[in-house]
Scaffold this active site. Structure first.
Site, PDB file in Angstrom:
ATOM      1  N   ASP A   8       2.015  -6.213   0.349  1.00 30.49           N
ATOM      2  CA  ASP A   8       2.265  -4.818   0.036  1.00 30.49           C
ATOM      3  C   ASP A   8       3.746  -4.534   0.331  1.00 30.49           C
ATOM      4  O   ASP A   8       4.236  -4.951   1.378  1.00 30.49           O
ATOM      5  CB  ASP A   8       1.416  -3.912   0.912  1.00 30.49           C
ATOM      6  CG  ASP A   8      -0.091  -4.195   0.808  1.00 30.49           C
ATOM      7  OD1 ASP A   8      -0.485  -5.223   0.235  1.00 30.49           O
ATOM      8  OD2 ASP A   8      -0.867  -3.407   1.341  1.00 30.49           O
ATOM      9  N   GLU A  39       1.471   0.860  -2.166  1.00 27.49           N
ATOM     10  CA  GLU A  39       0.819   2.002  -1.506  1.00 27.49           C
ATOM     11  C   GLU A  39       1.495   2.404  -0.193  1.00 27.49           C
ATOM     12  O   GLU A  39       1.202   3.461   0.342  1.00 27.49           O
ATOM     13  CB  GLU A  39      -0.656   1.698  -1.231  1.00 27.49           C
ATOM     14  CG  GLU A  39      -0.842   0.664  -0.142  1.00 27.49           C
ATOM     15  CD  GLU A  39      -2.071   0.889   0.731  1.00 27.49           C
ATOM     16  OE1 GLU A  39      -2.860   1.789   0.447  1.00 27.49           O
ATOM     17  OE2 GLU A  39      -2.214   0.145   1.707  1.00 27.49           O
ATOM     18  N   ASN A  40       2.363   1.523   0.341  1.00 32.95           N
ATOM     19  CA  ASN A  40       3.040   1.836   1.607  1.00 32.95           C
ATOM     20  C   ASN A  40       4.552   1.922   1.435  1.00 32.95           C
ATOM     21  O   ASN A  40       5.296   1.855   2.418  1.00 32.95           O
ATOM     22  CB  ASN A  40       2.723   0.762   2.657  1.00 32.95           C
ATOM     23  CG  ASN A  40       1.249   0.562   2.872  1.00 32.95           C
ATOM     24  OD1 ASN A  40       0.706  -0.482   2.508  1.00 32.95           O
ATOM     25  ND2 ASN A  40       0.587   1.562   3.415  1.00 32.95           N
ATOM     26  N   HIS A  68      -4.107   4.528   0.527  1.00 33.47           N
ATOM     27  CA  HIS A  68      -3.048   5.517   0.773  1.00 33.47           C
ATOM     28  C   HIS A  68      -2.473   6.078  -0.535  1.00 33.47           C
ATOM     29  O   HIS A  68      -1.373   6.627  -0.536  1.00 33.47           O
ATOM     30  CB  HIS A  68      -1.915   4.881   1.587  1.00 33.47           C
ATOM     31  CG  HIS A  68      -2.322   4.507   2.981  1.00 33.47           C
ATOM     32  ND1 HIS A  68      -2.673   5.438   3.921  1.00 33.47           N
ATOM     33  CD2 HIS A  68      -2.457   3.300   3.586  1.00 33.47           C
ATOM     34  CE1 HIS A  68      -3.000   4.829   5.056  1.00 33.47           C
ATOM     35  NE2 HIS A  68      -2.888   3.524   4.867  1.00 33.47           N
ATOM     36  N   HIS A 154      -8.374  -4.295  -2.798  1.00 29.27           N
ATOM     37  CA  HIS A 154      -7.607  -3.695  -1.700  1.00 29.27           C
ATOM     38  C   HIS A 154      -8.572  -3.395  -0.557  1.00 29.27           C
ATOM     39  O   HIS A 154      -9.328  -2.421  -0.607  1.00 29.27           O
ATOM     40  CB  HIS A 154      -6.946  -2.410  -2.217  1.00 29.27           C
ATOM     41  CG  HIS A 154      -5.937  -1.840  -1.291  1.00 29.27           C
ATOM     42  ND1 HIS A 154      -4.603  -2.182  -1.328  1.00 29.27           N
ATOM     43  CD2 HIS A 154      -6.056  -0.955  -0.261  1.00 29.27           C
ATOM     44  CE1 HIS A 154      -3.947  -1.519  -0.390  1.00 29.27           C
ATOM     45  NE2 HIS A 154      -4.809  -0.774   0.281  1.00 29.27           N
ATOM     46  N   HIS A 179      -3.589  -4.890   1.100  1.00 24.82           N
ATOM     47  CA  HIS A 179      -3.921  -3.932   2.165  1.00 24.82           C
ATOM     48  C   HIS A 179      -3.590  -4.478   3.559  1.00 24.82           C
ATOM     49  O   HIS A 179      -3.256  -3.717   4.449  1.00 24.82           O
ATOM     50  CB  HIS A 179      -5.398  -3.521   2.106  1.00 24.82           C
ATOM     51  CG  HIS A 179      -5.853  -2.598   3.207  1.00 24.82           C
ATOM     52  ND1 HIS A 179      -5.432  -1.287   3.304  1.00 24.82           N
ATOM     53  CD2 HIS A 179      -6.708  -2.803   4.249  1.00 24.82           C
ATOM     54  CE1 HIS A 179      -6.032  -0.723   4.365  1.00 24.82           C
ATOM     55  NE2 HIS A 179      -6.793  -1.616   4.962  1.00 24.82           N
ATOM     56  N   HIS A 181      -1.257  -6.854   4.617  1.00 19.77           N
ATOM     57  CA  HIS A 181       0.137  -7.126   4.965  1.00 19.77           C
ATOM     58  C   HIS A 181       0.323  -8.460   5.685  1.00 19.77           C
ATOM     59  O   HIS A 181       0.993  -8.546   6.706  1.00 19.77           O
ATOM     60  CB  HIS A 181       0.719  -5.984   5.821  1.00 19.77           C
ATOM     61  CG  HIS A 181       0.580  -4.620   5.213  1.00 19.77           C
ATOM     62  ND1 HIS A 181       1.287  -3.534   5.673  1.00 19.77           N
ATOM     63  CD2 HIS A 181      -0.155  -4.190   4.169  1.00 19.77           C
ATOM     64  CE1 HIS A 181       0.958  -2.457   4.954  1.00 19.77           C
ATOM     65  NE2 HIS A 181       0.091  -2.844   4.036  1.00 19.77           N
TER      66      HIS A 181
END
Ligand SMILES: [Fe+2]
Ligand SMILES: [Fe+2]
Length: 211
Positions: A8, A39-40, A68, A154, A179, A181
């Site tokens: 991610d 998403e991050n 997220h 995810h 998701h 990492h």
């Protein structure tokens, strides 16, 4: 088709790495299509419209989101204007945006990109990911309109990611976990991949859960 999936991408560090390194990496790998999980990418929580634009301008073809997805509130409307952003299929029934879309790739080929959220150890409940993916794969059988299909699962649990890999075996080109990492260190070609050409096989890439 050569597909590069990165995830991610987290915060400014991740965005800077994408800005500075994606183009040479894309050239070195001769990637035809690049998908980023983003998403991050905004302060580690969600993705703003401005940062989505930056990542797309840096050479990503498609951005996927996750649990997220809408933590940056402008994404609730931005996603409706930007078809290159995919949110999870099973995020919520009336969520804005879309969970799967067929994109144009070089050479007149098409690629289907879908994302789905898992259920195990997630902080919020989500609908069944398997039936959500099944409906999309039935609508777009591999080798039909799409030359390649990528499913981003995810979720937390390695077992759920592997489960999705086996569920899609022979029906997707790549099932990739996001998701958690952690590095991709466990790529596998599943048995369904041996029955078809390389673009029609199924590789499951799973990532162990973070504590
Ligand atoms: Fe996530
Ligand atoms: Fe994440």
């Amino acid at each position: 088709m050569r597909i590069l999936f990165l995830g991610d991408v987290v915060g400014r560090t991740g965005r800077t790495a994408v800005r500075d390194r994606l183009t040479p990496l894309r050239e070195r790998l001769k990637a035809d299509f690049v998908i980023l999980n983003a998403e991050n990418a905004t302060s580690g929580i969600g993705l703003s419209g401005d940062h989505a634009k930056q990542l797309l301008e840096s050479g990503a073809d498609v951005l996927t989101l996750g649990d997220h997805a809408f933590d940056q509130k402008d994404m609730l409307t931005y996603i409706e204007r930007e078809p290159r952003i995919i949110r999870p299929l099973n995020y919520a029934k009336n969520a804005p945006g879309i969970g799967a879309r067929v994109f144009d790739a070089p050479g007149g080929r098409k690629i289907l990109v879908a994302q789905v959220l898992g259920q195990v150890f997630m902080k919020r409940p989500f609908d069944d990911p398997f039936s959500a993916v099944d409906a999309v794969l039935k609508k777009h059988p591999l080798g039909g309109l799409a030359a390649a299909t990528v499913v981003d699962i995810h979720c937390e649990a390695t077992s759920e990611k592997m489960g999705m890999g086996h569920f899609c075996d022979g029906r997707a080109s790549l099932v990739v976990g996001t998701h958690t990492h952690v590095p991709t260190a466990d790529t596998q070609i599943l048995s369904g991949g041996q029955r078809s050409s390389q673009t029609q096989g199924c590789a499951a890439i799973t990532t162990p859960s973070l504590a």
